[in-house]
Design a protein around this motif. Structure first.
Motif, PDB file in Angstrom:
ATOM      1  N   THR A  61       0.845  -1.192   0.000  1.00 15.65           N
ATOM      2  CA  THR A  61       0.000   0.000   0.000  1.00 15.65           C
ATOM      3  C   THR A  61       0.880   1.241   0.000  1.00 15.65           C
ATOM      4  OG1 THR A  61      -1.613  -1.193   1.342  1.00 15.65           O
ATOM      5  CG2 THR A  61      -1.845   1.189   1.248  1.00 15.65           C
TER       6      THR A  61
ATOM      7  N   LYS B  25      -0.661  -2.033  -4.275  1.00 19.67           N
ATOM      8  CA  LYS B  25      -1.812  -2.935  -4.167  1.00 19.67           C
ATOM      9  C   LYS B  25      -2.986  -2.556  -5.057  1.00 19.67           C
ATOM     10  CE  LYS B  25      -1.026  -4.774   0.445  1.00 19.67           C
ATOM     11  NZ  LYS B  25      -1.487  -4.817   1.845  1.00 19.67           N
ATOM     12  N   ASP B  26      -3.057  -1.296  -5.474  1.00 19.29           N
ATOM     13  CA  ASP B  26      -4.193  -0.925  -6.317  1.00 19.29           C
ATOM     14  C   ASP B  26      -3.928  -1.200  -7.796  1.00 19.29           C
ATOM     15  OD1 ASP B  26      -2.374   1.063  -6.813  1.00 19.29           O
ATOM     16  OD2 ASP B  26      -3.664   2.721  -6.187  1.00 19.29           O
TER      17      ASP B  26
END
Length: 205
Positions: free
Chosen positions: A87, A108-109
């Protein structure tokens, strides 16, 4: 002719995130999540037990960070490919991850398809780095802190006095004071608390 299934270990302390990642990767025909752990200090044993090809690890975990676990895996099982997924898009983390032997560093995105493709690419010998993070790391420059300065700043993060730090680290109070002063100067901070905050934000601790 069917290609060999890629065996993946997932190391992530948040169960919902870990299960979601496992489910997404499980949709890929050539990838199988064969082990899941929630602690960094469980990674090596799980990797050995399941004869994995790729370890996919978060940075912030109890027991050991993903970067520490990656360094240990790289040393003990050099054939295993290492993907750091986080993150925290901090340039200092990227440098630390690469120094620990990581083959990929993604946030993470990132889309699930991108993550699956990264797993395939590292197994093929490629290195995969989030382009935004790579640019930020180059712009940020290297970590100016020495290992000892980082150690003392980490220890000082809980508000310990110089005397307490000296006892904990087996150093004289004068030595602790000098290291802290140098670290504060390097980070252009006003005090040790601000120095800790700046170093953490940049991923240097």
């Amino acid at each position: 002719m069917t290609s060999r299934t890629i065996k993946v270990l997932l190391a992530e302390d948040q169960s919902m995130v870990r299960e979601a990642l496992a489910a997404l990767l499980g949709l890929e025909d050539d990838i199988e999540v064969v082990a899941q752990v929630a602690r960094g200090d469980e990674v090596l044993a799980a990797a050995r037990a399941h004869d994995i090809d790729v370890a996919l690890m978060d940075i912030e975990m109890p027991g050991a960070t993903g970067i520490e676990a990656a360094a240990q895996l790289h040393k003990e099982l050099p054939a295993v490919k290492l993907v750091i997924l986080t993150t925290f898009g901090r340039p200092g983390y990227l440098r630390s991850a690469m120094e620990s032997g990581a083959d990929a560093f993604l946030v993470k995105d990132a889309p699930a398809a991108q993550l699956a493709e990264a797993v395939r690419k590292v197994l093929a010998g490629e290195r995969v780095i989030d382009p935004t993070l790579a640019a930020a790391a180059l712009a940020e420059g290297a970590n100016p802190l020495t290992d000892r300065e980082r150690e003392i700043l980490r220890a000082a993060a809980d508000g310990s006095t110089n005397a307490e730090l000296a006892t904990t680290l087996h150093l004289s109070q004068g030595t602790v004071r000098n290291y802290l002063s140098t670290a504060i100067q390097k980070l252009a901070a006003r005090n040790r608390a601000e120095a800790v905050r700046i170093a953490r934000e940049k991923g240097w601790l």
